[in-house]
Scaffold this motif. Structure first.
Motif, PDB file in Angstrom:
ATOM      1  N   GLU A 375     -24.864 -11.203 -53.617  1.00 64.51           N
ATOM      2  CA  GLU A 375     -24.243 -10.297 -52.658  1.00 64.51           C
ATOM      3  C   GLU A 375     -25.295  -9.422 -51.982  1.00 64.51           C
ATOM      4  OE1 GLU A 375     -21.305 -10.640 -51.783  1.00 64.51           O
ATOM      5  OE2 GLU A 375     -20.081 -11.353 -53.449  1.00 64.51           O
ATOM      6  N   THR A 376     -25.029  -9.097 -50.721  1.00 69.17           N
ATOM      7  CA  THR A 376     -25.878  -8.160 -49.969  1.00 69.17           C
ATOM      8  C   THR A 376     -25.111  -6.848 -49.844  1.00 69.17           C
ATOM      9  OG1 THR A 376     -26.884  -9.983 -48.730  1.00 69.17           O
ATOM     10  CG2 THR A 376     -27.082  -7.759 -47.792  1.00 69.17           C
ATOM     11  N   ILE A 377     -25.619  -5.812 -50.516  1.00 70.37           N
ATOM     12  CA  ILE A 377     -24.928  -4.524 -50.605  1.00 70.37           C
ATOM     13  C   ILE A 377     -25.747  -3.447 -49.905  1.00 70.37           C
ATOM     14  CG2 ILE A 377     -23.920  -2.809 -52.163  1.00 70.37           C
ATOM     15  CD1 ILE A 377     -22.630  -5.528 -52.493  1.00 70.37           C
ATOM     16  N   LYS A 383     -21.970  -7.421 -47.132  1.00 68.09           N
ATOM     17  CA  LYS A 383     -21.994  -8.285 -45.961  1.00 68.09           C
ATOM     18  C   LYS A 383     -21.117  -9.507 -46.206  1.00 68.09           C
ATOM     19  CE  LYS A 383     -25.194 -10.035 -42.476  1.00 68.09           C
ATOM     20  NZ  LYS A 383     -24.530 -11.305 -42.191  1.00 68.09           N
ATOM     21  N   SER A 384     -20.254  -9.800 -45.249  1.00 64.50           N
ATOM     22  CA  SER A 384     -19.380 -10.962 -45.327  1.00 64.50           C
ATOM     23  C   SER A 384     -19.325 -11.615 -43.964  1.00 64.50           C
ATOM     24  CB  SER A 384     -17.973 -10.556 -45.788  1.00 64.50           C
ATOM     25  OG  SER A 384     -17.112 -11.665 -45.834  1.00 64.50           O
ATOM     26  N   GLY A 385     -20.084 -12.686 -43.801  1.00 64.50           N
ATOM     27  CA  GLY A 385     -20.168 -13.323 -42.482  1.00 64.50           C
ATOM     28  C   GLY A 385     -20.882 -12.417 -41.493  1.00 64.50           C
ATOM     29  N   SER A 386     -20.269 -12.185 -40.375  1.00 64.48           N
ATOM     30  CA  SER A 386     -20.906 -11.366 -39.331  1.00 64.48           C
ATOM     31  C   SER A 386     -20.529  -9.891 -39.437  1.00 64.48           C
ATOM     32  CB  SER A 386     -20.495 -11.898 -37.952  1.00 64.48           C
ATOM     33  OG  SER A 386     -19.083 -11.841 -37.790  1.00 64.48           O
ATOM     34  N   GLY A 508     -20.525 -16.167 -45.753  1.00 66.70           N
ATOM     35  CA  GLY A 508     -19.149 -16.639 -45.667  1.00 66.70           C
ATOM     36  C   GLY A 508     -19.033 -18.150 -45.694  1.00 66.70           C
ATOM     37  N   GLU A 509     -20.182 -18.843 -45.651  1.00 65.61           N
ATOM     38  CA  GLU A 509     -20.164 -20.308 -45.590  1.00 65.61           C
ATOM     39  C   GLU A 509     -19.831 -20.957 -46.924  1.00 65.61           C
ATOM     40  OE1 GLU A 509     -20.459 -22.266 -42.822  1.00 65.61           O
ATOM     41  OE2 GLU A 509     -20.243 -20.290 -41.876  1.00 65.61           O
TER      42      GLU A 509
END
Length: 838
Positions: A375-377, A383-386, A508-509
């Motif tokens: 995860e990017t926090i 971050k989730s997709g764009s 999100g991919e």
């Protein structure tokens, strides 16, 4: 000398008294301890009266302690069941609710804080609270019956002496409630160890290996062509055209090659990989007094294949060995209902049961419903997709023995809870846990209730199809002659396809975009061949709608292939023959493995090596206490695996690798593939070893290992001198008195990945079995009242009970006992306890 001592003590009488005190102290403590145990023994005879009761219930215990409960109404029957279970298992129930809710530190101290934090991060308590407090439950009567059961448990707490464990730990228990029961039920559905360990270690090895493929270490069933449930049943001609074929060059078969994801990021940072090692070690070192479900065998025989002319179900779920055992065995009856079942001792409905109409059993499906995400926090967002989304939080606290509390806050992304937040020293990117249970309705209590009332396999299928997690293989037989198999639980569909490593979560991919419809779950109903076998193996080689070929943490195919090989050898099977199969200890891979060995190693220069080869050539492939071949083979298996992989993995990763099924799947492939680069030992610079070299080296090392760890005399290289079985108690680690609670270690038949699957921690060189059949059972509808079962150590976990550990010798020797079902079979019983309204 003696005269001098007498003179000395005569002049100093206090010395004499002190010596007397020292000499008699152990005896005094022994008398006091067992006196307390006796005072706290359960009361199995007499009367129990309560204002909660609305009618009479009677509990008759048969000669081995199995309670037969008959109530005049449902309320009284479930109250009696709760009271009865508490008599035998109240301390186990105490641990069960504390595991489910992450409350172990309150009784065991600060060493369990990491375990509690991890358990809370699984959100078991959170989801249990939501489920238990719903306004419109699926089956209101299920919750009413749970409440009646808990009233029986709490009546025991309020009126009866508690077992010695409560005194030792100084516990003053509170009443049990719905959330206590449901949180543990959810815990038993979470096989977190395999998914978390496997995905993490794959990611680490992929990052660290040079000139080697991590995929070879984690092959699952990429190269197994005859071990899937739907396509490989006994008596069915195999249609090999649609099955993957092994490749001569030893490379991956493109038909089954796992999809390589190209959008993985973050692994270039050494901190992430180093921190993953911390996650692996943390999960591996968790202290869990009760382990979740692990594996199992099950097979069904149709009337045309059984000697009795009735349908037959055989089932033995595999769970970590413990004292008390995993299952509580009991019969319960009230107007309109009867079942003989195997219960989790905190739940009023059996997970496995039978009556005169139907029987069902279960094994673990092992489909992959657990994923890990990087995860990017940033701050309180991820971050989730764009886009960036707000983290949500679950807040709770850990209670300590002194009454103080430690606040716990679990951040949650769209994938699931962050499980790395509370790992001391973790510095890498946060990792979240996706588990299907968190994203689907999962009405497990309602399902168990409805299954117990189902009248047909269609009704049982309808009830069990509501399970979101865990994945289970249900086996069913009934008096009409039907047999059926259902894969239960949901198969997640990922946008990028299944993976065997940690996924990038920010793009999100790799998100789950849906689930295979329950109507498309694999099933077999009344097959023409008349037999259905499951053993945690690959469910199907075919594609499932929207998913493709399913992937999972499939257990090695050895047990499945052995069962198929046995059951296709004759047309009809008797109850006695099917029961004997449950004790089978043949290593099904051994003939092929040893053929490769003997074609390579013709002789040995050392006397020890010669003896190793001689014993293996004369071995019948069975694992019995007196067997020399079992001891030599299993050590040789381990030594060869170590010589093969220790140079690439290192000792720490190698040991962790042994905690998952993949090492066995991989080894089957390695042995068959002489071209694998892993055979070359990286420690010998300038020399390139082959499979032949490693096998020759391993023969010599096996002899040295046995000489060192078993005996200098090869005549004593016997399984019983290497391998033991033990049922550990949570208090078994205590000094002085701990071994009073443990049962074992003892010699026993059995081994790893044989049908009698009593597994040990091979990579740790710990030859004590730590998991195995948690019960064995064969229900024959042609001879219903002659059906048989085994329970590992007995029903009671109360040290003061006459039924404490009373069945362990039968279990070790593989002796089945007749299930007493009818009132005529039970008779007057050994003890009788009556429940009356107050």
């Amino acid at each position: 000398m003696l005269r001098n001592l007498k003179t000395f003590t005569k002049k100093r009488p206090f010395i004499s008294l002190f010596l007397l005190f020292i000499i008699t102290l152990p005896v005094t403590l022994h008398i006091v301890f067992w006196g307390l145990v006796s005072l706290k023994a359960p009361r199995y005879q007499g009367e129990v009266r309560s204002e909660v009761l609305s009618a009479k219930a009677t509990v008759i215990r048969d000669t081995i302690g199995i309670p037969h409960i008959v109530g005049e109404d449902a309320k009284s029957a479930y109250f009696a069941l709760g009271f009865t279970m508490a008599q035998d298992r109240i301390f186990q129930m105490e641990l069960q609710r504390r595991i489910g809710k992450g409350e172990l530190s309150e009784i065991f101290g600060e060493k369990l804080i990491p375990t509690d934090r991890f358990l809370k991060s699984l959100l078991l308590k959170k989801t249990a609270e939501v489920y238990a407090n719903q306004k419109d439950p699926l089956h209101p009567e299920a919750w009413q019956q749970l409440d009646w059961f808990l009233e029986g448990v709490n009546h025991f707490l309020a009126t009866e002496p508690l077992p010695i464990e409560y005194t030792i730990l100084g516990i003053n228990p509170r009443p049990f409630d719905r959330v206590d029961a449901i949180s543990f039920l959810f815990y038993m559905g979470f096989s977190f160890a395999e998914g978390i360990k496997s995905d993490s270690l794959y990611t680490i090895m992929e990052s660290e290996l040079v000139g080697r493929s991590a995929g070879e270490l984690f092959p699952r069933y990429d190269f197994e062509t005859n071990a899937s449930i739907l396509e490989t049943q006994p008596g069915v001609k195999q249609l090999t055209a649609n099955l993957p074929k092994p490749m001569k060059d030893g490379g991956f078969n493109s038909f089954v090659k796992p999809k390589e994801l190209t959008n993985q990021i973050g692994l270039s940072e050494k901190t992430d990989v180093a921190s993953l090692k911390g996650l692996l070690g943390f999960v591996n070192d968790l202290v869990l007094p009760i382990e979740p479900l692990e594996g199992s065998n099950s097979w069904l025989v149709a009337p045309n294949r059984s000697s009795s002319g009735g349908a037959v179900l055989a089932n033995d779920p595999h769970i970590a060995l413990s004292n008390p055992g995993a299952w509580y065995e009991a019969y319960i009856e009230y107007p309109g209902y009867e079942n003989y079942g195997y219960f989790l001792s905190i739940i009023p409905f059996p997970l496995i049961a039978h009556n005169r109409d139907k029987a069902w059993g279960l094994t673990m499906l092992e489909q992959d419903d657990v994923n890990l995400y990087w995860e990017t926090i940033e701050g309180s967002t991820y971050k989730s997709g764009s886009s960036w989304k707000e983290l949500t939080y679950y807040k709770d606290e850990i209670k300590m023995k002194d009454g103080s509390t430690i606040p716990v806050e679990i951040p949650i992304t769209n994938h699931g809870p962050l499980i790395t937040e509370h790992i001391k020293g973790y510095k890498g990117r946060p990792v979240s846990l996706y588990w299907a249970h968190h994203h689907l309705e999962n009405p497990l209590l309602d399902v168990l209730y409805q299954m117990g009332k189902a009248k047909s396999f269609q009704e049982l299928d309808s009830a069990s199809s509501l399970i979101g997690a865990p994945g289970l293989n249900f086996s069913y037989a009934d008096k009409q002659g039907n047999i059926a198999y259902y894969a239960v639980g949901r198969f997640p569909i990922l946008k990028s396809g299944n993976s065997r490593k940690i996924l990038e979560g920010s793009t999100g991919e790799n998100d789950v975009i849906g689930y295979v419809a329950t109507k498309d779950n694999p099933k077999i109903i009344n097959p023409k061949n008349g037999i259905i076998v499951t053993a945690n193996n690959l469910v199907t080689n075919k594609s499932l709608p929207g998913l493709g070929r399913p992937d999972g943490n499939w257990q090695p195919p050895d047990r499945f292939q052995r069962l198929v090989g046995i059951l296709e050898t004759q047309e009809k099977w008797s109850l006695e023959e099917l029961a004997a199969i449950q004790n089978d200890t043949v290593a099904s891979f051994a003939p092929e493995y040893l053929e490769i060995l003997f074609s390579t190693v013709k002789d040995s220069k050392s006397l020890g090596g010669k003896k190793v080869l001689e014993i293996l050539k004369n071995w019948n492939f069975e694992h019995f206490p007196e067997s020399q071949g079992a001891a030599v083979y299993d050590v040789f298996f381990y030594i060869t695996m170590k010589e093969l992989l220790i140079d690439e993995m290192g000792p720490d990763h190698f040991e962790l690798y042994g905690e998952m099924a993949e090492y066995w799947n991989a080894y089957r492939r390695f042995v068959r593939n002489p071209n694998s680069l892993y055979w070359d030992d990286l420690r010998t610079v300038g020399v390139k070893e082959t499979r032949d070299d490693i096998l020759k080296r391993s023969v010599e090392a096996t002899a040295k290992y046995l000489e060192t760890h078993v005996s200098a005399s090869p005549s004593l290289w016997k399984w019983k001198y290497l391998y033991k079985i033990k049922h550990p108690h949570p208090l078994g680690v205590l000094p002085l008195i701990g071994n009073i609670f443990n049962i074992g270690p003892m010699p026993s038949a059995g081994g790893a990945e044989v049908v009698n699957n009593l597994k040990y921690k091979l990579m740790k060189e710990d030859w004590t079995a730590m998991a195995g059949p948690s019960k064995r059972r064969v229900i024959d509808y042609g001879r219903f009242e002659e059906s048989v079962t085994q329970l590992p150590i007995g029903n009671s976990g109360n040290l003061g009970s006459p039924f404490y550990g009373n069945l362990v010798e039968d279990y070790n020797q593989g002796i089945h006992r007749k299930i007493l079902y009818s009132k005529e079979q039970v008779g007057a019983g050994k003890f009788r306890l009556e429940f009356h309204p107050k």
